[in-house]
Scaffold this motif. Structure first.
Motif, PDB file in Angstrom:
ATOM      1  N   UNK A 130       0.812  -1.213   0.000  1.00  0.00           N
ATOM      2  CA  UNK A 130       0.000   0.000   0.000  1.00  0.00           C
ATOM      3  C   UNK A 130       0.852   1.273   0.000  1.00  0.00           C
ATOM      4  N   UNK A 131       1.900   1.369   0.817  1.00  0.00           N
ATOM      5  CA  UNK A 131       2.733   2.582   0.770  1.00  0.00           C
ATOM      6  C   UNK A 131       3.315   2.852  -0.621  1.00  0.00           C
ATOM      7  N   UNK A 132       3.725   1.802  -1.306  1.00  0.00           N
ATOM      8  CA  UNK A 132       4.276   1.957  -2.645  1.00  0.00           C
ATOM      9  C   UNK A 132       3.207   2.462  -3.613  1.00  0.00           C
ATOM     10  N   UNK A 133       1.982   1.966  -3.455  1.00  0.00           N
ATOM     11  CA  UNK A 133       0.890   2.413  -4.312  1.00  0.00           C
ATOM     12  C   UNK A 133       0.575   3.887  -4.071  1.00  0.00           C
ATOM     13  N   UNK A 134       0.593   4.299  -2.807  1.00  0.00           N
ATOM     14  CA  UNK A 134       0.331   5.701  -2.472  1.00  0.00           C
ATOM     15  C   UNK A 134       1.390   6.606  -3.087  1.00  0.00           C
ATOM     16  N   UNK A 135       2.642   6.204  -2.987  1.00  0.00           N
ATOM     17  CA  UNK A 135       3.743   6.994  -3.545  1.00  0.00           C
ATOM     18  C   UNK A 135       3.641   7.090  -5.068  1.00  0.00           C
ATOM     19  N   UNK A 136       3.036   6.091  -5.682  1.00  0.00           N
ATOM     20  CA  UNK A 136       2.949   6.065  -7.145  1.00  0.00           C
ATOM     21  C   UNK A 136       1.731   6.762  -7.713  1.00  0.00           C
ATOM     22  N   UNK A 137       0.912   7.402  -6.857  1.00  0.00           N
ATOM     23  CA  UNK A 137      -0.278   8.098  -7.345  1.00  0.00           C
ATOM     24  C   UNK A 137       0.097   9.231  -8.299  1.00  0.00           C
ATOM     25  N   UNK A 138      -0.612   9.305  -9.426  1.00  0.00           N
ATOM     26  CA  UNK A 138      -0.387  10.362 -10.414  1.00  0.00           C
ATOM     27  C   UNK A 138      -1.733  10.829 -10.950  1.00  0.00           C
ATOM     28  N   UNK A 139      -1.789  12.045 -11.519  1.00  0.00           N
ATOM     29  CA  UNK A 139      -3.068  12.559 -12.057  1.00  0.00           C
ATOM     30  C   UNK A 139      -3.680  11.676 -13.136  1.00  0.00           C
ATOM     31  N   UNK A 140      -2.837  10.976 -13.911  1.00  0.00           N
ATOM     32  CA  UNK A 140      -3.368  10.120 -14.971  1.00  0.00           C
ATOM     33  C   UNK A 140      -3.381   8.640 -14.574  1.00  0.00           C
ATOM     34  N   UNK A 141      -3.263   8.384 -13.285  1.00  0.00           N
ATOM     35  CA  UNK A 141      -3.232   7.002 -12.815  1.00  0.00           C
ATOM     36  C   UNK A 141      -4.537   6.257 -12.970  1.00  0.00           C
ATOM     37  N   UNK A 142      -5.630   6.977 -13.217  1.00  0.00           N
ATOM     38  CA  UNK A 142      -6.944   6.337 -13.364  1.00  0.00           C
ATOM     39  C   UNK A 142      -6.936   5.317 -14.500  1.00  0.00           C
ATOM     40  N   UNK A 143      -6.158   5.582 -15.550  1.00  0.00           N
ATOM     41  CA  UNK A 143      -6.113   4.669 -16.697  1.00  0.00           C
ATOM     42  C   UNK A 143      -5.438   3.353 -16.313  1.00  0.00           C
ATOM     43  N   UNK A 144      -4.390   3.458 -15.513  1.00  0.00           N
ATOM     44  CA  UNK A 144      -3.719   2.238 -15.043  1.00  0.00           C
ATOM     45  C   UNK A 144      -4.621   1.455 -14.106  1.00  0.00           C
ATOM     46  N   UNK A 145      -5.360   2.174 -13.255  1.00  0.00           N
ATOM     47  CA  UNK A 145      -6.281   1.505 -12.330  1.00  0.00           C
ATOM     48  C   UNK A 145      -7.377   0.770 -13.093  1.00  0.00           C
ATOM     49  N   UNK A 146      -7.887   1.394 -14.149  1.00  0.00           N
ATOM     50  CA  UNK A 146      -8.954   0.772 -14.940  1.00  0.00           C
ATOM     51  C   UNK A 146      -8.482  -0.525 -15.572  1.00  0.00           C
ATOM     52  N   UNK A 147      -7.206  -0.565 -15.951  1.00  0.00           N
ATOM     53  CA  UNK A 147      -6.668  -1.781 -16.553  1.00  0.00           C
ATOM     54  C   UNK A 147      -6.331  -2.824 -15.495  1.00  0.00           C
ATOM     55  N   UNK A 148      -5.909  -2.374 -14.334  1.00  0.00           N
ATOM     56  CA  UNK A 148      -5.480  -3.305 -13.290  1.00  0.00           C
ATOM     57  C   UNK A 148      -6.629  -4.147 -12.742  1.00  0.00           C
ATOM     58  N   UNK A 149      -7.844  -3.637 -12.791  1.00  0.00           N
ATOM     59  CA  UNK A 149      -8.961  -4.364 -12.190  1.00  0.00           C
ATOM     60  C   UNK A 149      -9.626  -5.349 -13.146  1.00  0.00           C
ATOM     61  N   UNK A 150      -9.151  -5.460 -14.375  1.00  0.00           N
ATOM     62  CA  UNK A 150      -9.798  -6.334 -15.360  1.00  0.00           C
ATOM     63  C   UNK A 150      -9.612  -7.812 -15.008  1.00  0.00           C
ATOM     64  N   UNK A 151     -10.599  -8.618 -15.390  1.00  0.00           N
ATOM     65  CA  UNK A 151     -10.468 -10.079 -15.300  1.00  0.00           C
ATOM     66  C   UNK A 151     -10.728 -10.659 -16.695  1.00  0.00           C
ATOM     67  N   UNK A 152     -11.959 -11.097 -16.988  1.00  0.00           N
ATOM     68  CA  UNK A 152     -12.246 -11.596 -18.337  1.00  0.00           C
ATOM     69  C   UNK A 152     -12.665 -10.472 -19.275  1.00  0.00           C
TER      70      UNK A 152
END
Length: 295
Positions: free
Chosen positions: A23-45
């Motif tokens: 979690x600390x690493x994720x907090x440090x990696x927050x960026x204004x355009x991070x929403x796109x990475x988050x949208x991809x990270x939660x995918x399954x099928x």
């Protein structure tokens, strides 16, 4: 503060230790355009990320509502095997935000069905940070309707994207039930049709088999008057007052079913309440995906 959310194989525990440690690493990696990475990270099928954002001016301030979601199978209310996270910079009181969010969920994530299957894992979350510095929206604000429409638009678009990305889906279908006695009845009829395997396979086969729709309406448990029912594919009426309109109309309607997207309108002619459900067809690919889910 953080919140955990998950989907996946039921009964398989999350590696909480690994998650907590990072979690600390994720907090440090927050960026204004991070929403796109988050949208991809939660995918399954899912086959692609699902991101929607909209802007509106409230007072003299521009506000934004942005949302991401995942989900492609085991989709039916209450939500089921889907995650959605909505973010806004609007200043809005918590109670009002919760109220409009729940209203929006009813006509979006709780009005879709891919396969009629529910799940143990689902959630939708909305977060507001007030950074837009607009006059705070309350339940009595004139700007509330603007915000509500903006939020609902994002939710409906995200829920539509989930259905269009349904496992094995080749059709996106809107089931619209109109002129029902009550909304609850209209919704029951719409879901009964949307979840019928016979109806869904007919959609896949581009077969205007309205008898299957009539059967699903009857199986809904809603007290209906069959002699009042009209059924149309887009503007092509195939049933009028409970009776088929003939082979020529069915042939015209079959051409509608050849489209990737179309609407089925069921008019119960018994009231003034309406409901809408987004659904898909049922293809052999859906069986293949789910037969091999854990292998």
């Amino acid at each position: 503060m953080y919140r955990s959310a998950s989907t996946g194989v039921i009964g398989k525990r999350l590696p909480i230790e690994i998650i907590s440690k990072n979690i600390p690493q994720l907090v440090e990696g927050l960026t204004p355009d991070g929403i796109l990475s988050a949208a991809e990270a939660i995918l399954t099928t899912d086959t692609h990320p699902k991101v929607v954002w909209k802007k509106e001016t409230i007072g003299d301030k521009e506000i934004t509502v942005c949302g991401i979601a995942k989900g492609a199978g085991m989709i039916m209310p209450n939500m089921a095997t889907m995650l959605s996270f909505i973010l806004t910079d609007a200043a809005i009181e918590a109670e009002t935000l919760e109220k409009v969010f729940k209203e929006g969920i009813r006509c979006s994530f709780n009005s879709i069905s891919i396969d009629g299957e529910t799940s143990t894992n689902d959630m939708a979350m909305v977060l507001a940070n007030g950074k837009a510095k607009n006059p705070t929206i309350t339940g009595r604000s004139q700007d509330l309707e603007l915000f509500r429409n903006l939020l609902v638009d994002v939710l409906v678009k995200l829920s539509s994207m989930i259905v269009k990305d349904g496992e094995g889906a080749t059709k996106f279908v809107e089931i619209s039930v109109v002129n029902s006695k009550e909304y609850h009845n209209a919704a029951k009829v719409a879901f009964s049709v949307a979840n019928s395997n016979l109806v869904k396979t007919a959609f896949f086969g581009e077969d205007c088999n309205w008898g299957r729709i009539i059967s699903a309406i009857g199986a809904s448990g809603v007290d209906i008057e069959p002699e009042k029912i009209n059924i149309s594919f887009e503007d092509i009426m195939v049933v009028k007052n409970g009776v088929g309109t003939g082979i020529e109309q069915e042939e015209r309607a079959s051409k509608v079913l050849q489209r990737e997207e179309f609407k089925v309108v069921i008019d119960l002619n018994s009231g003034s309440s309406n409901a809408r459900v987004f659904t898909t067809d049922l293809s052999p690919e859906y069986v293949t995906i789910n037969a091999n889910y854990r292998t």
